[in-house]
Design a protein around this motif. Structure first.
Motif, PDB file in Angstrom:
ATOM      1  N   GLU A   1       0.853  -1.179   0.000  1.00 55.54           N
ATOM      2  CA  GLU A   1       0.000   0.000   0.000  1.00 55.54           C
ATOM      3  C   GLU A   1       0.892   1.234   0.000  1.00 55.54           C
ATOM      4  O   GLU A   1       1.807   1.351   0.801  1.00 55.54           O
TER       5      GLU A   1
ATOM      6  N   TYR B   1       0.798   5.416   0.203  1.00 58.92           N
ATOM      7  CA  TYR B   1      -0.055   6.532   0.568  1.00 58.92           C
ATOM      8  C   TYR B   1       0.606   7.821   0.126  1.00 58.92           C
ATOM      9  O   TYR B   1       1.824   7.917   0.023  1.00 58.92           O
TER      10      TYR B   1
ATOM     11  N   THR C   1      -4.383  10.318   0.166  1.00 62.77           N
ATOM     12  CA  THR C   1      -4.727   9.064   0.813  1.00 62.77           C
ATOM     13  C   THR C   1      -3.843   8.931   2.038  1.00 62.77           C
ATOM     14  O   THR C   1      -2.619   9.004   1.932  1.00 62.77           O
TER      15      THR C   1
ATOM     16  N   ASP D   1      -4.517   6.367   4.600  1.00 62.42           N
ATOM     17  CA  ASP D   1      -4.510   4.978   5.042  1.00 62.42           C
ATOM     18  C   ASP D   1      -5.399   4.189   4.080  1.00 62.42           C
ATOM     19  O   ASP D   1      -6.061   4.775   3.228  1.00 62.42           O
ATOM     20  N   LYS D   2      -5.419   2.896   4.240  1.00 62.51           N
ATOM     21  CA  LYS D   2      -6.218   2.066   3.335  1.00 62.51           C
ATOM     22  C   LYS D   2      -7.700   2.436   3.464  1.00 62.51           C
ATOM     23  O   LYS D   2      -8.300   2.288   4.519  1.00 62.51           O
TER      24      LYS D   2
ATOM     25  N   ASP E   1     -13.876   7.922   5.352  1.00 67.73           N
ATOM     26  CA  ASP E   1     -13.444   6.564   5.650  1.00 67.73           C
ATOM     27  C   ASP E   1     -14.339   5.606   4.871  1.00 67.73           C
ATOM     28  O   ASP E   1     -15.483   5.367   5.253  1.00 67.73           O
TER      29      ASP E   1
END
Length: 174
Positions: free
Chosen positions: A41, A43, A119, A121-122, A152
């Motif tokens: 991931e 960010y 972005t 966080d996931k 979120d």
């Protein structure tokens, strides 16, 4: 063609076919694992100008919800959509939230302008928003306001906090 092959040749071909299928499925499962299991991931480090109209209107909709709560003087609802860090930094509680929400005689609406995002966080994205408080009845622009709205997507919720123009300008490079 299979009529001309002996029984032993047919068995050898079936064994090779089975070995080939096993190898194919093994390679495919490794390939799938490589793209799903080891996915890194990444960010964003800096804010970028938002060009996605769907997201733009989602964020403006969140701010309009805040202003609907504001106009209805639904302080408990406002308290729940303020970000936790904003509440902690300003020591906002349900008992003192009225001190942080300015009184205004006019009913207000929000008119969005330029917006930046990153972005963090996931499934979690932060949006820096510049906009205008407008009078619901006349449509007149009353104040320029700045917000940080966090969406979120994991929980389908949002949080917001008011920011100053320096924070907005320092992070949303326009």
């Amino acid at each position: 063609m299979s009529g001309k092959l002996s029984t032993e040749e047919k068995k050898v071909l079936i064994i090779w076919l089975i070995i080939g299928l096993v190898a194919f499925f093994l390679v495919m499962s490794i390939h799938i694992y490589k793209f799903t299991g080891e996915k890194q991931e990444t960010y964003d480090k800096e804010y970028q100008i938002l060009k996605d109209y769907d997201r733009y209107y989602t964020v403006v909709g969140a701010l309009n919800k805040y202003y609907a709560f504001y106009n209805a003087r639904a302080y408990e609802s406002i308290f729940h959509i303020l970000s936790n860090t904003y509440k902690e930094e300003n020591a906002i509680t349900l008992d003192n939230i009225k001190e942080f929400i300015p009184e205004n005689e006019a009913s207000l609406n929000f008119k969005g302008a330029l917006m930046c995002y990153k972005t963090i966080d996931k499934g979690i994205t932060s949006y820096l928003v510049k906009g205008y408080e407008t009078d619901v009845f006349t449509g007149d622009e009353l104040n320029t306001v700045y917000y940080n709205v966090t969406l979120d997507n994991n929980t389908f919720s949002f949080a917001l906090e008011k920011i100053d123009s320096e924070f907005y300008g320092g992070n949303c490079h326009v």
